[in-house]
Design a protein around this motif. Sequence first.
Motif, PDB file in Angstrom:
ATOM      1  N   LEU A  57       5.485   6.317  11.329  1.00  0.00           N
ATOM      2  CA  LEU A  57       4.295   6.487  12.165  1.00  0.00           C
ATOM      3  C   LEU A  57       3.829   7.941  12.211  1.00  0.00           C
ATOM      4  O   LEU A  57       2.653   8.214  12.473  1.00  0.00           O
ATOM      5  N   LEU A  58       4.749   8.877  11.955  1.00  0.00           N
ATOM      6  CA  LEU A  58       4.385  10.290  11.941  1.00  0.00           C
ATOM      7  C   LEU A  58       3.899  10.765  10.575  1.00  0.00           C
ATOM      8  O   LEU A  58       3.477  11.910  10.425  1.00  0.00           O
ATOM      9  N   GLY A  59       3.970   9.897   9.575  1.00  0.00           N
ATOM     10  CA  GLY A  59       3.503  10.292   8.250  1.00  0.00           C
ATOM     11  C   GLY A  59       4.477  11.160   7.492  1.00  0.00           C
ATOM     12  O   GLY A  59       4.075  11.918   6.610  1.00  0.00           O
ATOM     13  N   ILE A  60       5.758  11.047   7.808  1.00  0.00           N
ATOM     14  CA  ILE A  60       6.782  11.818   7.093  1.00  0.00           C
ATOM     15  C   ILE A  60       7.268  11.056   5.866  1.00  0.00           C
ATOM     16  O   ILE A  60       7.585  11.650   4.832  1.00  0.00           O
ATOM     17  N   THR A  61       7.323   9.733   5.973  1.00  0.00           N
ATOM     18  CA  THR A  61       7.783   8.904   4.858  1.00  0.00           C
ATOM     19  C   THR A  61       6.856   9.075   3.655  1.00  0.00           C
ATOM     20  O   THR A  61       5.628   9.002   3.788  1.00  0.00           O
ATOM     21  N   GLU A  62       7.451   9.297   2.486  1.00  0.00           N
ATOM     22  CA  GLU A  62       6.668   9.447   1.267  1.00  0.00           C
ATOM     23  C   GLU A  62       6.588   8.122   0.528  1.00  0.00           C
ATOM     24  O   GLU A  62       7.463   7.272   0.644  1.00  0.00           O
ATOM     25  N   GLY A  63       5.529   7.947  -0.233  1.00  0.00           N
ATOM     26  CA  GLY A  63       5.379   6.730  -1.011  1.00  0.00           C
ATOM     27  C   GLY A  63       4.780   5.600  -0.187  1.00  0.00           C
ATOM     28  O   GLY A  63       4.334   5.770   0.952  1.00  0.00           O
ATOM     29  N   LYS A  64       4.805   4.418  -0.758  1.00  0.00           N
ATOM     30  CA  LYS A  64       4.213   3.246  -0.132  1.00  0.00           C
ATOM     31  C   LYS A  64       5.060   2.769   1.037  1.00  0.00           C
ATOM     32  O   LYS A  64       6.280   2.716   0.956  1.00  0.00           O
ATOM     33  N   THR A  65       4.408   2.428   2.133  1.00  0.00           N
ATOM     34  CA  THR A  65       5.097   1.891   3.292  1.00  0.00           C
ATOM     35  C   THR A  65       4.729   0.423   3.473  1.00  0.00           C
ATOM     36  O   THR A  65       3.810  -0.089   2.826  1.00  0.00           O
ATOM     37  N   ALA A  66       5.446  -0.255   4.364  1.00  0.00           N
ATOM     38  CA  ALA A  66       5.194  -1.670   4.617  1.00  0.00           C
ATOM     39  C   ALA A  66       3.800  -1.877   5.187  1.00  0.00           C
ATOM     40  O   ALA A  66       3.206  -0.976   5.798  1.00  0.00           O
ATOM     41  N   VAL A  67       3.269  -3.078   5.023  1.00  0.00           N
ATOM     42  CA  VAL A  67       1.915  -3.380   5.470  1.00  0.00           C
ATOM     43  C   VAL A  67       1.757  -3.223   6.975  1.00  0.00           C
ATOM     44  O   VAL A  67       0.665  -2.945   7.472  1.00  0.00           O
ATOM     45  N   PHE A  68       2.866  -3.367   7.718  1.00  0.00           N
ATOM     46  CA  PHE A  68       2.756  -3.286   9.174  1.00  0.00           C
ATOM     47  C   PHE A  68       2.809  -1.856   9.712  1.00  0.00           C
ATOM     48  O   PHE A  68       2.738  -1.634  10.914  1.00  0.00           O
ATOM     49  N   VAL A  69       2.947  -0.866   8.834  1.00  0.00           N
ATOM     50  CA  VAL A  69       3.042   0.531   9.265  1.00  0.00           C
ATOM     51  C   VAL A  69       1.651   1.131   9.451  1.00  0.00           C
ATOM     52  O   VAL A  69       0.768   0.965   8.605  1.00  0.00           O
ATOM     53  N   GLU A  70       1.458   1.818  10.551  1.00  0.00           N
ATOM     54  CA  GLU A  70       0.252   2.596  10.809  1.00  0.00           C
ATOM     55  C   GLU A  70       0.660   4.054  10.986  1.00  0.00           C
ATOM     56  O   GLU A  70       1.585   4.353  11.740  1.00  0.00           O
ATOM     57  N   ARG A  71      -0.028   4.962  10.294  1.00  0.00           N
ATOM     58  CA  ARG A  71       0.241   6.396  10.454  1.00  0.00           C
ATOM     59  C   ARG A  71      -0.567   6.937  11.627  1.00  0.00           C
ATOM     60  O   ARG A  71      -1.793   6.840  11.638  1.00  0.00           O
ATOM     61  N   PHE A  72       0.122   7.494  12.609  1.00  0.00           N
ATOM     62  CA  PHE A  72      -0.540   8.050  13.781  1.00  0.00           C
ATOM     63  C   PHE A  72      -0.573   9.575  13.755  1.00  0.00           C
ATOM     64  O   PHE A  72      -1.115  10.195  14.662  1.00  0.00           O
ATOM     65  N   ALA A  73       0.026  10.170  12.737  1.00  0.00           N
ATOM     66  CA  ALA A  73       0.010  11.618  12.564  1.00  0.00           C
ATOM     67  C   ALA A  73       0.283  11.921  11.097  1.00  0.00           C
ATOM     68  O   ALA A  73       0.683  11.037  10.335  1.00  0.00           O
ATOM     69  N   ALA A  74       0.039  13.170  10.703  1.00  0.00           N
ATOM     70  CA  ALA A  74       0.286  13.609   9.326  1.00  0.00           C
ATOM     71  C   ALA A  74       1.328  14.720   9.335  1.00  0.00           C
ATOM     72  O   ALA A  74       1.126  15.789   8.757  1.00  0.00           O
TER      73      ALA A  74
END
Length: 283
Positions: A221-238
């Motif tokens: 959710l913080l946008g730390i994970t690199e690459g493709k994430t699951a469809v249920f993930v929403e990024r709330f920060a970068a």
Amino acid sequence: MSARVTLRRLDEMKAAREPIVMVTAYDFATARLADRAGVDMVLVGDSGAQVVLGHDSTAEVTVEEMLVLAAAVRRGVSAAFVVVDLPFGSTELSDAQAVETAVRFVKEAGADAVKIEGGGAARLSRIRAIADAGIVVVAHVGLTPQTAVALGGLRAQGRSEASAERFAREALAVQDAGASLLVIEAVPADVVDVVLPAVAIPVIGIGAGAADGQVLVAHDLLGITEGKTAVFVERFAAVGDAIHAGFAAYADAVRSGAFPAAEHGYRAPAEAVAAAARVVSAR
């Protein structure tokens, strides 16, 4: 300081239809920030195997590693309800093994509850045994990453007749076995909606529609994970982009000689400098 979130409070939130906020975290600093933000629950997930430790799957994390992560999170949390995943291999042999593992997470890491995946016969026995030992159990059905190979991989569940029946049966069974909360992962919302009215305990969803609450991994959710994430993930920060930019700026400053500057150091009185010089000159 906010009031400590208890199981009773979570039950009250469900009854009042007040959404429950859950975040998965693995370290002191992140847990402290989540707690300060007012999240209701912090999950120390076995996904730390991949997110923090760099393993290929959740199955590789050990009890000892999870204890370190859980204790760090506990030290960072003052109000949120802390749940810890029981890692693969720590409950599979027997009810006694499962209880022993759960007790360790409560005593050594300060967990408020432990989470166990699956709703088959053996899993139900483990839930009963842990609950009978006086430990709060969070069940987890739908997509269960620890045994994803048996489910055909990391894919949504409940999309076929057989899979939907299995999900519904397990969701109701874990409640009857003594689970106090339930996580449902990667199940279509319309299937979940059919089952929810029959579930009296708080339900936390992840890719499972509008349950009593939601959980996401902090790094996702913080946008730390690199690459493709699951469809249920929403990024709330970068945050990941900001971290990368910070490291790059630091490296540039060091290489250019801009850092450190005079203001980043300490000043010594003349006599201290002279004392050091006398030692050097005496060689």
